[in-house]
Design a protein around this motif. Sequence first.
Motif, PDB file in Angstrom:
ATOM      1  N   PRO A  52      35.437 -57.767 -39.177  1.00 38.79           N
ATOM      2  CA  PRO A  52      36.659 -57.153 -38.455  1.00 38.79           C
ATOM      3  C   PRO A  52      36.491 -56.847 -37.159  1.00 38.79           C
ATOM      4  O   PRO A  52      35.392 -56.738 -36.651  1.00 38.79           O
ATOM      5  CB  PRO A  52      36.523 -56.064 -39.604  1.00 38.79           C
ATOM      6  N   PHE A  53      37.514 -56.658 -36.483  1.00 42.54           N
ATOM      7  CA  PHE A  53      37.584 -56.075 -35.084  1.00 42.54           C
ATOM      8  C   PHE A  53      37.405 -54.729 -35.470  1.00 42.54           C
ATOM      9  O   PHE A  53      37.773 -54.085 -36.293  1.00 42.54           O
ATOM     10  CB  PHE A  53      38.902 -56.428 -34.469  1.00 42.54           C
ATOM     11  N   HIS A  54      37.072 -54.111 -34.175  1.00 38.39           N
ATOM     12  CA  HIS A  54      37.040 -52.484 -34.014  1.00 38.39           C
ATOM     13  C   HIS A  54      37.831 -51.902 -33.143  1.00 38.39           C
ATOM     14  O   HIS A  54      37.909 -52.639 -31.971  1.00 38.39           O
ATOM     15  CB  HIS A  54      35.491 -52.214 -33.829  1.00 38.39           C
TER      16      HIS A  54
ATOM     17  N   HIS B 164      30.006 -56.583 -29.112  1.00 36.77           N
ATOM     18  CA  HIS B 164      30.636 -57.422 -27.995  1.00 36.77           C
ATOM     19  C   HIS B 164      31.659 -56.263 -27.612  1.00 36.77           C
ATOM     20  O   HIS B 164      32.798 -56.112 -28.457  1.00 36.77           O
ATOM     21  CB  HIS B 164      31.004 -58.521 -28.586  1.00 36.77           C
ATOM     22  N   TRP B 165      31.597 -55.589 -26.503  1.00 36.63           N
ATOM     23  CA  TRP B 165      32.402 -54.612 -26.037  1.00 36.63           C
ATOM     24  C   TRP B 165      33.595 -54.737 -24.957  1.00 36.63           C
ATOM     25  O   TRP B 165      33.104 -55.538 -23.837  1.00 36.63           O
ATOM     26  CB  TRP B 165      31.777 -53.369 -25.508  1.00 36.63           C
ATOM     27  N   TRP B 166      34.682 -54.469 -25.011  1.00 38.66           N
ATOM     28  CA  TRP B 166      35.719 -54.747 -24.297  1.00 38.66           C
ATOM     29  C   TRP B 166      36.443 -53.367 -23.838  1.00 38.66           C
ATOM     30  O   TRP B 166      36.566 -52.643 -24.768  1.00 38.66           O
ATOM     31  CB  TRP B 166      36.774 -55.628 -24.803  1.00 38.66           C
ATOM     32  N   TYR B 167      36.406 -52.920 -22.670  1.00 42.87           N
ATOM     33  CA  TYR B 167      36.716 -51.770 -22.187  1.00 42.87           C
ATOM     34  C   TYR B 167      38.049 -51.900 -21.396  1.00 42.87           C
ATOM     35  O   TYR B 167      38.154 -52.776 -20.476  1.00 42.87           O
ATOM     36  CB  TYR B 167      35.566 -50.867 -21.311  1.00 42.87           C
TER      37      TYR B 167
ATOM     38  N   GLY C 290      34.816 -59.436 -34.668  1.00 42.77           N
ATOM     39  CA  GLY C 290      33.888 -58.405 -34.672  1.00 42.77           C
ATOM     40  C   GLY C 290      33.779 -57.668 -33.248  1.00 42.77           C
ATOM     41  O   GLY C 290      33.091 -56.630 -33.350  1.00 42.77           O
ATOM     42  N   ASP C 291      34.654 -57.845 -32.448  1.00 45.42           N
ATOM     43  CA  ASP C 291      34.536 -57.266 -31.116  1.00 45.42           C
ATOM     44  C   ASP C 291      34.942 -56.033 -31.203  1.00 45.42           C
ATOM     45  O   ASP C 291      35.721 -55.402 -32.063  1.00 45.42           O
ATOM     46  CB  ASP C 291      35.500 -57.957 -30.181  1.00 45.42           C
ATOM     47  N   PHE C 292      34.591 -55.011 -30.297  1.00 40.15           N
ATOM     48  CA  PHE C 292      34.795 -53.700 -30.011  1.00 40.15           C
ATOM     49  C   PHE C 292      35.806 -53.494 -28.958  1.00 40.15           C
ATOM     50  O   PHE C 292      35.500 -53.944 -27.751  1.00 40.15           O
ATOM     51  CB  PHE C 292      33.738 -52.850 -30.068  1.00 40.15           C
TER      52      PHE C 292
END
Length: 156
Positions: free
Chosen positions: A5-7, A78-81, A98-100
């Motif tokens: 899932p995405f976060h 894997h983080w996106w701000y 699974g990206d954040f």
Amino acid sequence: MTAPPFHIVLVEPEIPPNTGNIARLCGATGTILHLVGKLGFSIDDRQLKRAGLDYWEAIDVRRWDSLPQLEAAFPGGHWWYTSKKAARSHVEAKFLPGDFLVFGKETEGLPADLLAAHPERCLRIPIFSPIVRSLNLSTAAGIVLYEALRQTGRLS
């Protein structure tokens, strides 16, 4: 096997109905909701619960004291701000399951030092009006999450 899932990560959210709306979005899409740092409301807040309606049992909500604590719990994440100051549009990102997707507080956004440390991971949603400075937090979360879902083939 299903994709992870995405976060959605909310750093110090301040407005209960925004968080409640995002919680409902997470429940509808199987996205995990992470609440980070000092909240501007109580988890028991009536407006928060009302915005999420009766879907709270469908929502995976996790609480964290700090963003570094959350990042340490998911070292391969894997983080996106998100920021209105980012150079790159959210549609230019290459989202992976699974990206954040990290969003800052309504009045200030994410800390400048965090954004400066990860310029290649910062995204903005284009705004075409010189008068409108930003979008509502729950609207922004929906826009970015649904683009990530679209890119990963989960909207069919």
